[in-house]
Design an enzyme around this catalytic site. Structure first.
Site, mmCIF file in Angstrom:
data_model
loop_
_atom_site.group_PDB
_atom_site.id
_atom_site.type_symbol
_atom_site.label_atom_id
_atom_site.label_comp_id
_atom_site.label_asym_id
_atom_site.label_seq_id
_atom_site.Cartn_x
_atom_site.Cartn_y
_atom_site.Cartn_z
ATOM 1 N N LYS A 114 22.644 33.716 16.101
ATOM 2 C CA LYS A 114 23.119 35.095 16.007
ATOM 3 C C LYS A 114 22.446 35.746 14.802
ATOM 4 O O LYS A 114 22.253 35.087 13.770
ATOM 5 C CB LYS A 114 24.649 35.069 15.849
ATOM 6 C CG LYS A 114 25.337 36.418 15.912
ATOM 7 C CD LYS A 114 26.847 36.200 15.775
ATOM 8 C CE LYS A 114 27.645 37.481 15.786
ATOM 9 N NZ LYS A 114 29.097 37.214 15.602
ATOM 10 N N SER A 195 31.632 39.574 19.148
ATOM 11 C CA SER A 195 30.350 40.111 18.726
ATOM 12 C C SER A 195 29.197 39.119 18.919
ATOM 13 O O SER A 195 28.042 39.523 18.826
ATOM 14 C CB SER A 195 30.431 40.533 17.257
ATOM 15 O OG SER A 195 30.614 39.403 16.419
ATOM 16 N N SER A 219 35.081 36.527 18.159
ATOM 17 C CA SER A 219 33.650 36.785 18.378
ATOM 18 C C SER A 219 32.857 35.641 18.982
ATOM 19 O O SER A 219 31.726 35.832 19.415
ATOM 20 C CB SER A 219 32.990 37.232 17.076
ATOM 21 O OG SER A 219 33.301 38.583 16.831
#
Ligand SMILES: *[C@@H]1O[C@H](CO)[C@@H](O)[C@H](O)[C@H]1NC(C)=O
Ligand SMILES: *[C@@H]1O[C@H](CO)[C@@H](O)[C@H](O)[C@H]1NC(C)=O
Length: 501
Positions: A114, A195, A219
């Protein structure tokens, strides 16, 4: 998103072509000496390495090709690593030198990170924001050092909800200025959730072997659920957060997002443990079992476990099948705690403090404080959406002034909710884990720093995936892995994505 910009019209025919090529997806199976890389697990890949059916170079080339082919539609990857093929060659060389079977785990396996996880290499670390493009991190994130030691190949940076959804409530899940709108590979019009959208989409769509996400509240668990992949949200501190763009150190955690529980456990084994730069890892390392987590991948892992089943929707009183009458009340209380959480003055203040510390520590950066980032967003006109979605969370955080009485009261309230809510519920009923549909339970796990694992559980009428989450007390990863693996092996729900419009 793109529909708002007139420049998207010339793009339309090419988008159509890509969709057509996705439609014929099933027939284009890629294999090396009969090995199908698509959907292959780490164990499959290691076996293929061992039997000289596959090299890390071939594997990286396959994923780079898939990223080129699918990323224009999925927007799951922001950058690929120019060093990935070099790292692959190095892994292949080491394997040759030591002989087949010497290496295992993540050695020679490509991983996507990420974009809020720092790497000291050619890759940028930006949380999807243009404000951090060109910033230089002081060193690899703690988890990245561990991945490199394990011999993993850093394939690139995956997209996310910008600033891990902590800039603005109005910004859509999976959207960032740098990554665009991430797409759910099962039903392109469905949310990928966030996210950690990019890691989940990439693992689901076979753009990479495995990936790493982060969670503050939902997330990892939510995108795992929506993209039919496995997500492990470790106990806070089990994995180092050093070098990860922070939201709140009280809740932030880094964990794997992969296609299978076994893959997730391979990644977890590589990244857990003490890191000098994150003091929370000192306390949490006591939870790590000797021999790691792989030993808990047991087909009969469900045997003898006590699970609190929370029926959908888990707030209404229809879930009386277990002896947990107190369930409703506890959960409502905790949920309220969670709802308070995002708007709470404590996490806003924590965010400002932690982000300012992160930005100050960078070697080079266009922005040095939250205030700078706000100014950057105000000035920046290149991406309309930054203006449109605003920065309400940024502004609210900027308005805070450290951890004062108000924040202390909010923190105490969260601690109480945890102690008299989730902890009491599990202890009083001697439960090993709580089972909930989707990732609804994430606020409860978030405020207490508790671990959770999401496993694919099905697809709705439209083909949109949903998962099941097993949540437990701090340090209960071993049990959760037994349960999640037992469930996965008994159900085998996951299918490769269908790319429906
Ligand atoms: C990182 O960002 C710079 C722009 O600041 C860009 O030139 C470079 O290609 C990016 N790195 C990678 C690996 O994409
Ligand atoms: C945070 O503090 C502000 C200012 O005192 C207050 O108006 C607001 O209600 C608080 N927010 C929460 C969620 O407690």
């Amino acid at each position: 998103m793109a529909a708002k910009s007139p420049s998207c019209f010339p793009l339309f025919p090419s988008l159509l072509l890509i969709l057509l090529s996705l439609a014929s997806f099933g027939s284009q199976t890629f294999s090396v000496h009969g090995l199908y890389i698509r959907e292959a697990t780490i164990s499959d890949l290691q076996l293929a390495f061992k039997q000289n059916q596959l090299t890390s170079r071939k594997l990286v080339e396959f994923y780079l090709q898939e990223i080129r082919r699918l990323n224009p539609v999925l927007n799951a990857v922001i950058e690929v690593n120019p060093d990935a093929l070099y790292q692959a060659d190095k892994a292949d060389y080491q394997r040759k030198a030591k002989g087949p079977g010497y290496y295992s785990g993540l050695h020679g396996i490509p991983i996507l990170l990420k974009d809020n996880i720092g790497t000291k290499d050619e890759l940028n670390t930006t949380a999807g924001s243009l404000a951090l493009l060109g910033s230089v991190v002081p060193h690899d994130a703690g988890v990245v050092s561990k991945l490199r030691s394990a011999g993993a190949i850093i394939l690139g940076k995956a997209s996310l909800s910008e600033w891990a959804q902590f800039r603005s409530l109005a910004a859509p899940a999976g959207w960032s200025a740098r990554g665009g709108q991430g797409k759910n590979p099962y039903v392109l019009s469905a949310t990928p959730c966030g996210s950690s959208s990019g890691p989940a989409i990439s693992a689901a769509a076979n753009l990479v072997a495995v990936s790493l996400g982060t969670e503050t509240d939902g997330s990892i668990l939510c995108p795992a659920s929506f993209n039919s992949v496995v997500g492990i949200k470790p106990t806070v501190g089990l994995t180092s957060r050093a070098g990860v763009i922070p939201v709140t150190p009280r809740q932030d955690t880094v964990g794997p997002i992969t296609r299978t529980v076994s893959d997730a456990v391979h990644v977890l084994d590589a990244i857990v443990g003490y890191d000098y730069n994150d003091q929370a890892t000192r306390e949490a390392s006591k939870y790590i079992p000797s021999g790691g987590y792989k030993q808990f991948l047991q087909a009969y892992g469900l045997k003898g476990k006590r699970l609190g089943i929370v029926r959908d929707p888990f707030f209404t009183s229809g879930s009386g099948s277990l002896q947990l009458q107190a369930f409703e009340k506890h959960f409502q209380t905790l949920r309220q705690g969670g709802a308070v959480l995002w708007g709470s003055n404590s996490s806003l203040a924590e965010f400002k403090l932690a982000l300012n510390a992160y930005l100050k520590d960078l070697v080079v950066s266009p922005v040095r404080s939250l205030a700078d980032a706000i100014t950057f967003n105000l000035k920046f006109s290149g991406v309309e959406l930054i203006k449109e979605f605003g920065q309400d969370i940024f502004l609210a955080a900027q308005a805070t002034n450290g951890i004062g009485n108000k924040e202390k009261a909010a923190l105490l309230n969260l601690a109480k909710l945890t102690k008299y809510g989730f902890e009491k519920l599990l202890t009083d009923n001697r439960l090993d884990a709580l089972v909930t549909p989707g990732s609804d339970v994430s606020p409860v796990l978030a405020i207490g720093g508790f671990p959770g694992i999401s496993v694919p559980a099905g697809y709705d009428k439209k083909g949109v995936p949903f998962g099941i989450t097993f949540g437990g007390l701090k340090g209960s990863e071993a049990k959760l892995i037994q349960i999640a693996y037992g469930f996965e092996q008994a159900t085998k729900v996951r299918k490769a994505p269908t790319f429906l419009p």
